[in-house]
Design a protein around this motif. Structure first.
Motif, short mmCIF file in Angstrom:
data_model
loop_
_atom_site.label_atom_id
_atom_site.label_comp_id
_atom_site.label_asym_id
_atom_site.label_seq_id
_atom_site.Cartn_x
_atom_site.Cartn_y
_atom_site.Cartn_z
N SER A 157 38.23 -50.25 37.59
CA SER A 157 37.60 -49.95 38.87
C SER A 157 37.67 -48.44 39.14
O SER A 157 36.71 -47.82 39.60
N ARG A 203 39.41 -53.70 45.30
CA ARG A 203 38.35 -53.48 44.31
C ARG A 203 36.96 -53.48 44.98
O ARG A 203 36.10 -52.68 44.64
N ARG A 233 36.01 -51.88 31.23
CA ARG A 233 37.38 -52.27 30.89
C ARG A 233 37.81 -51.63 29.57
O ARG A 233 38.97 -51.25 29.40
N ARG A 273 29.93 -43.55 33.79
CA ARG A 273 28.75 -44.41 34.01
C ARG A 273 27.60 -43.97 33.11
O ARG A 273 26.91 -44.80 32.53
N THR A 302 28.86 -56.39 31.16
CA THR A 302 29.00 -54.92 31.25
C THR A 302 30.38 -54.51 31.78
O THR A 302 30.85 -53.41 31.49
N ARG A 356 27.59 -54.64 38.24
CA ARG A 356 27.54 -54.24 39.65
C ARG A 356 26.23 -53.52 39.99
O ARG A 356 25.78 -53.54 41.11
N ASP A 357 25.66 -52.85 38.96
CA ASP A 357 24.48 -52.00 39.21
C ASP A 357 23.35 -52.31 38.22
O ASP A 357 22.57 -51.44 37.91
N ARG A 369 31.99 -46.19 46.25
CA ARG A 369 31.88 -45.04 45.35
C ARG A 369 30.48 -44.44 45.49
O ARG A 369 29.52 -45.13 45.85
#
Ligand code: DC
Length: 224
Positions: free
Chosen positions: A99, A179, A39, A108, A34, A129-130, A186
């Protein structure tokens, strides 16, 4: 048929993608990176000469940007509006821009459906990350893979030290610390372990030890 979803989350440089790739190969599942999606958005932003902080312009870009994964000669490639950008999205400039753009809720949510749709159709190992917290809250197995910032910087340094554009260990460590801070602080979907994830700190592990440990964890959770 119900598909099996395995979520691997964790900070930059913990070895998520090499673990996820090996796991997917071992289990015969599809690997979904992901980070490559964030990116790709960053790539398009930089290519158009925009700042990664310019949300208004980035929103326009999202409307016109089609991102997809395709298999070419057995490897997974990422395409932006039909162009294979798999290598072009791996620069330090794109890492840092990814990032930044990933902190925008608009970015997102644009990528959320894409990720969920892929997971619905096949057995997958997805890293990010999520994934365990937001994208696939019902994943069958959730691993949160981490390691000390120094360990992660050493691995990144070793990977690229012979390259023409090699970066010093200290620069890599600083970039990782920045990062980590962006990704964990966030407001939307910050990097954090899902409450039902298995935490694995692989500092000092070889990649093989990480794979073996994770296969044991998966074997305890599901029959594979
Ligand atoms: O895993 P990576 O280094 O390729 O990810 C690039 C950036 O994208 C990273 O700084 C955080 C962001 N990202 C994210 O916010 N959520 C994800 N699921 C994957 C990546």
């Amino acid at each position: 048929m119900k598909t099996v979803n395995i979520a691997i989350d964790g900070p930059a440089g913990a070895g998520k993608s090499s673990l996820a790739k090996k796991l997917a190969f071992h289990l015969g599942y599809t690997y979904i990176d992901t980070g490559a999606l964030y990116r790709s958005v960053a790539f398009e932003v930089i290519r158009k000469g925009l700042s990664p902080n310019d949300l208004e312009r980035i929103k326009d870009i999202l409307v016109d940007t089609d991102i997809s994964f395709q298999h070419v000669d057995g490897t997974q490639r990422v395409f932006v509006n039909g162009e294979d950008v798999s290598e072009k999205i791996r620069t330090n400039e794109i890492s840092s821009a990814a990032s930044t753009v990933s902190a925008f809720p608009e970015v997102r949510s644009y990528l959320l459906d894409l990720q969920r749709n892929i997971a619905r159709t096949e057995n997958i190992v997805m890293d990010g990350r999520d994934i365990g917290t937001v994208v696939l809250p019902n994943a069958d197995v959730k691993i949160f893979l981490t390691a000390s910032a120094e360990d992660r910087a050493t691995r990144r340094f070793e990977e690229q030290k012979d390259d023409e554009n090699a970066v010093s260990y200290n620069d890599i460590l600083q970039a990782i610390i920045i990062r980590d801070k962006n990704d964990t602080e966030r407001e939307v979907s910050p990097l954090k372990p899902a409450s039902d994830s298995v935490l694995l700190d692989n500092s000092g592990f070889t990649p093989e030890q990480t794979l073996e440990t994770v296969l044991e964890i998966i074997g305890r959770k599901i029959n594979v």
